[in-house]
Design an enzyme around this catalytic site. Structure first.
Site, mmCIF file in Angstrom:
data_model
loop_
_atom_site.group_PDB
_atom_site.id
_atom_site.type_symbol
_atom_site.label_atom_id
_atom_site.label_comp_id
_atom_site.label_asym_id
_atom_site.label_seq_id
_atom_site.Cartn_x
_atom_site.Cartn_y
_atom_site.Cartn_z
ATOM 1 N N CYS A 110 0.850 -1.184 0.000
ATOM 2 C CA CYS A 110 0.000 0.000 0.000
ATOM 3 C C CYS A 110 0.890 1.240 0.000
ATOM 4 O O CYS A 110 1.894 1.290 0.719
ATOM 5 C CB CYS A 110 -0.894 -0.017 1.247
ATOM 6 S SG CYS A 110 -2.039 1.376 1.334
ATOM 7 N N HIS A 153 -9.034 -3.302 -3.278
ATOM 8 C CA HIS A 153 -8.072 -2.613 -2.397
ATOM 9 C C HIS A 153 -8.440 -1.121 -2.289
ATOM 10 O O HIS A 153 -8.449 -0.559 -1.187
ATOM 11 C CB HIS A 153 -6.642 -2.779 -2.953
ATOM 12 C CG HIS A 153 -5.582 -2.120 -2.131
ATOM 13 N ND1 HIS A 153 -4.660 -2.821 -1.386
ATOM 14 C CD2 HIS A 153 -5.300 -0.809 -1.928
ATOM 15 C CE1 HIS A 153 -3.866 -1.971 -0.750
ATOM 16 N NE2 HIS A 153 -4.242 -0.743 -1.066
ATOM 17 N N GLU A 154 -8.756 -0.523 -3.443
ATOM 18 C CA GLU A 154 -9.091 0.917 -3.424
ATOM 19 C C GLU A 154 -10.430 1.172 -2.745
ATOM 20 O O GLU A 154 -10.575 2.119 -1.969
ATOM 21 C CB GLU A 154 -9.103 1.480 -4.848
ATOM 22 C CG GLU A 154 -7.806 1.337 -5.627
ATOM 23 C CD GLU A 154 -6.577 1.814 -4.864
ATOM 24 O OE1 GLU A 154 -5.491 1.291 -5.134
ATOM 25 O OE2 GLU A 154 -6.713 2.684 -3.964
HETATM 26 O O1 LIG Z 1 -2.072 1.905 -1.805
HETATM 27 C C1 LIG Z 1 -2.779 1.857 -2.813
HETATM 28 O O2 LIG Z 1 -3.990 1.940 -2.789
HETATM 29 C C2 LIG Z 1 -2.100 1.563 -4.118
HETATM 30 C C3 LIG Z 1 -1.646 0.151 -4.163
HETATM 31 C C4 LIG Z 1 -2.807 -0.638 -4.716
HETATM 32 C C5 LIG Z 1 -2.757 -2.116 -4.596
HETATM 33 C C6 LIG Z 1 -1.929 -2.776 -3.704
HETATM 34 C C7 LIG Z 1 -1.944 -4.173 -3.647
HETATM 35 C C8 LIG Z 1 -2.798 -4.901 -4.435
HETATM 36 C C9 LIG Z 1 -3.625 -4.238 -5.312
HETATM 37 C C10 LIG Z 1 -3.598 -2.860 -5.383
HETATM 38 C C11 LIG Z 1 -0.361 0.175 -4.988
HETATM 39 O O3 LIG Z 1 -0.675 0.070 -6.317
HETATM 40 S S1 LIG Z 1 0.806 -0.989 -4.422
HETATM 41 C C12 LIG Z 1 1.827 -1.325 -5.717
HETATM 42 C C13 LIG Z 1 1.333 -2.385 -6.662
HETATM 43 C C14 LIG Z 1 1.755 -2.349 -7.947
HETATM 44 C C15 LIG Z 1 1.340 -3.332 -8.840
HETATM 45 C C16 LIG Z 1 0.478 -4.354 -8.434
HETATM 46 C C17 LIG Z 1 0.048 -4.379 -7.128
HETATM 47 C C18 LIG Z 1 0.482 -3.396 -6.229
HETATM 48 NI NI NI Z 2 -3.513 1.090 -0.418
#
Ligand SMILES: O=C(O)C[C@@H](Cc1ccccc1)[C@H](O)SCc1ccccc1
Ligand code: NI
Length: 183
Positions: A110, A153-154
């Protein structure tokens, strides 16, 4: 433009609030914020911009992560069929989901969490999400795989839920299903 200094980190109470619905049609201000969030995610995946502005690569960001407790998030992610989902959504909600669950093998991270938290995060395998785009269009999206995980996640960020809140559930669930693993 948004950079990592704009991302609030865990411990900030805004990450634990249930965010407010965005009144539609969205104001110019809300549209600007959501567009900036989408640009941030896109920029974070551009090696030159990411290096220049020290951006952590991401596939999504939710408004509470920039300190704005409103129900909107931006994603820029390609699914397993190479379909690109690059959009900002106002008032997104899951309208249906599979019973079947899935998870990312390596667990989740995250942008608001500056540490590794190991553990599998259970997510619905398939979801249908409704929301309103930056262009003001009401969309209904049937999602699966990584894109479905990113949207969940979002969406969790809009309800004050962090990915690691769900890791215990996975172990408890595993113990229930595989009691011989109790331990
Ligand atoms: O913190 C956030 O919301 C952004 C996250 C979203 C996310 C994390 C884990 C699993 C799905 C979505 C960032 O994108 S973390 C970096 C990342 C990059 C590619 C794939 C998964 C996570
Ligand atoms: Ni996150």
């Amino acid at each position: 433009m948004l950079t990592m200094k704009d991302i609030v980190r865990e411990g900030n109470p805004v990450l634990r609030e249930v965010a407010e619905e965005v009144s539609l049609p969205a104001s110019a201000e809300d549209k600007k914020i959501l567009q900036d969030m989408l640009d941030f995610v896109i920029n974070s995946q551009d090696p030159e911009l990411a290096e220049k502005y020290e951006l952590r690569a991401g596939v999504g960001v939710a408004a509470p992560q920039i300190g704005i407790s409103k129900r909107m998030f931006a994603v820029h992610v390609t699914d397993e069929q190479d379909q690109l989902y690059s959009m900002g959504l106002f008032n997104p909600r899951i309208v249906s989901h599979s019973i079947e669950e899935t998870h990312l093998e390596g667990g989740e991270g995250c942008l608001s969490v500056d540490r590794d938290v190991p553990g599998l995060v259970p997510r619905y395998s398939r979801i249908t999400v409704k929301g309103t785009t930056l262009e003001g269009e009401e969309v209904s999206l049937r999602l699966r795989g990584l894109v479905a995980i990113v949207f969940q996640h979002e969406l969790d960020h809009l309800n004050g839920i962090m990915f690691y809140d769900r890791i215990e559930g996975f172990k408890d669930k595993l113990k229930k299903e595989l009691p011989h693993l109790k331990g």
